[in-house]
Design a protein around this motif. Structure first.
Motif, mmCIF file in Angstrom:
data_model
loop_
_atom_site.group_PDB
_atom_site.id
_atom_site.type_symbol
_atom_site.label_atom_id
_atom_site.label_comp_id
_atom_site.label_asym_id
_atom_site.label_seq_id
_atom_site.Cartn_x
_atom_site.Cartn_y
_atom_site.Cartn_z
ATOM 1 N N ARG A 265 0.391 9.118 2.995
ATOM 2 C CA ARG A 265 -0.732 9.852 3.579
ATOM 3 C C ARG A 265 -0.208 10.999 4.450
ATOM 4 O O ARG A 265 -0.701 12.132 4.379
ATOM 5 C CB ARG A 265 -1.609 8.907 4.401
ATOM 6 C CG ARG A 265 -2.960 9.501 4.767
ATOM 7 C CD ARG A 265 -3.904 8.508 5.442
ATOM 8 N NE ARG A 265 -3.969 7.220 4.781
ATOM 9 C CZ ARG A 265 -3.555 6.050 5.316
ATOM 10 N NH1 ARG A 265 -3.066 6.021 6.528
ATOM 11 N NH2 ARG A 265 -3.639 4.925 4.647
ATOM 12 N N LYS A 266 0.814 10.725 5.285
ATOM 13 C CA LYS A 266 1.388 11.778 6.129
ATOM 14 C C LYS A 266 2.030 12.877 5.280
ATOM 15 O O LYS A 266 1.900 14.064 5.588
ATOM 16 C CB LYS A 266 2.435 11.176 7.080
ATOM 17 C CG LYS A 266 1.838 10.343 8.190
ATOM 18 C CD LYS A 266 2.928 9.790 9.093
ATOM 19 C CE LYS A 266 2.323 8.935 10.194
ATOM 20 N NZ LYS A 266 3.334 8.453 11.135
ATOM 21 N N ARG B 147 1.214 13.716 2.251
ATOM 22 C CA ARG B 147 0.124 14.484 1.637
ATOM 23 C C ARG B 147 -0.489 15.440 2.653
ATOM 24 O O ARG B 147 -0.775 16.589 2.349
ATOM 25 C CB ARG B 147 -0.938 13.539 1.070
ATOM 26 C CG ARG B 147 -2.058 14.297 0.369
ATOM 27 C CD ARG B 147 -3.029 13.394 -0.358
ATOM 28 N NE ARG B 147 -2.414 12.896 -1.579
ATOM 29 C CZ ARG B 147 -2.324 11.619 -1.913
ATOM 30 N NH1 ARG B 147 -2.815 10.685 -1.129
ATOM 31 N NH2 ARG B 147 -1.752 11.261 -3.025
ATOM 32 N N ASP B 148 -0.678 14.966 3.902
ATOM 33 C CA ASP B 148 -1.250 15.815 4.954
ATOM 34 C C ASP B 148 -0.375 17.035 5.229
ATOM 35 O O ASP B 148 -0.874 18.103 5.575
ATOM 36 C CB ASP B 148 -1.450 15.019 6.248
ATOM 37 C CG ASP B 148 -2.561 13.984 6.137
ATOM 38 O OD1 ASP B 148 -3.377 14.059 5.183
ATOM 39 O OD2 ASP B 148 -2.604 13.080 6.996
ATOM 40 N N ALA C 109 -3.111 17.118 -3.009
ATOM 41 C CA ALA C 109 -4.296 16.259 -2.901
ATOM 42 C C ALA C 109 -4.711 15.804 -4.288
ATOM 43 O O ALA C 109 -4.512 16.516 -5.274
ATOM 44 C CB ALA C 109 -5.438 17.023 -2.238
ATOM 45 N N GLU D 40 -10.034 13.889 -4.236
ATOM 46 C CA GLU D 40 -10.093 14.379 -2.862
ATOM 47 C C GLU D 40 -10.516 15.844 -2.831
ATOM 48 O O GLU D 40 -11.280 16.262 -1.966
ATOM 49 C CB GLU D 40 -8.741 14.216 -2.176
ATOM 50 C CG GLU D 40 -8.347 12.775 -1.953
ATOM 51 C CD GLU D 40 -6.918 12.644 -1.432
ATOM 52 O OE1 GLU D 40 -6.156 13.624 -1.515
ATOM 53 O OE2 GLU D 40 -6.588 11.564 -0.946
#
Length: 182
Positions: free
Chosen positions: A160-161, A163-164, A170, A174
């Motif tokens: 998740r980090k 991807r952020d 994404a 999303e």
């Protein structure tokens, strides 16, 4: 239709390659080379994780018909690009899958980096490992957890980090949510 994989690279974890075909189009034998690059979004609903990024068309020798006008726009429009792209993707994917068992990374180095915690260079590596897992049809969180010797929940947080920070694109789902939300 027979194709030959001319070159394949997997340095980015996604795979890139060139596949050559010889096709008879409009009375001429043509050598058609299809360049492909791995598409990390391709596993989210599309049948192949590759997109066509280049096309080279050349006369493959004798076999032209009388009055042949050479390679022009009309001839290019008659090329079966969809079929060529799908077949090239299939051939490249089978080549890359054949190399699954060959280790491409130093696991000790990966695990040593993971011990540093979710720093920028580690999250960049998580993005690379994520892309590799998609190409090889593995579950990304489990593959990253196994390679980095992390709990799956930690691997999921790091994904998740990553991807952020943009190291993992994404997911299409999303992107749809972002585009439809007010």
């Amino acid at each position: 239709m027979d194709g030959v994989v001319l070159k394949k690279l997997e340095s980015d974890g996604l795979g890139t390659g060139v596949v050559r075909f010889v096709e008879k189009v409009d009375g001429a034998n043509l050598r058609i080379e299809v360049s492909l690059v791995g598409d990390p979004l391709g596993r989210d609903g599309d049948p192949t994780p590759f997109v066509m990024t280049g096309l080279t068309v050349a006369l493959a020798g004798p076999g032209r018909r009388l009055g042949w006008e050479g390679i022009n726009g009309a001839l290019v429009r008659r090329l079966p690009l969809g079929r060529l792209s799908e077949e090239a993707s299939r051939l490249l994917m089978s080549e890359l899958r054949a190399e699954r068992g060959k280790p491409t990374r130093d696991l000790e180095r990966i695990r040593e980096m993971a011990r540093r915690g979710p720093r920028d260079e580690v999250l960049r590596l998580v993005g690379e490992l994520y892309a590799e897992a998609l190409v090889h049809d593995h579950k990304p969180a489990k593959a990253i957890a196994d390679q980095m010797q992390l709990p799956t929940s930690t691997a999921t947080r790091w994904i998740r980090k990553s991807r952020d920070l943009g190291y993992i694109p994404a997911l299409r789902s999303e992107l749809r949510e972002r585009n439809t939300s007010p």
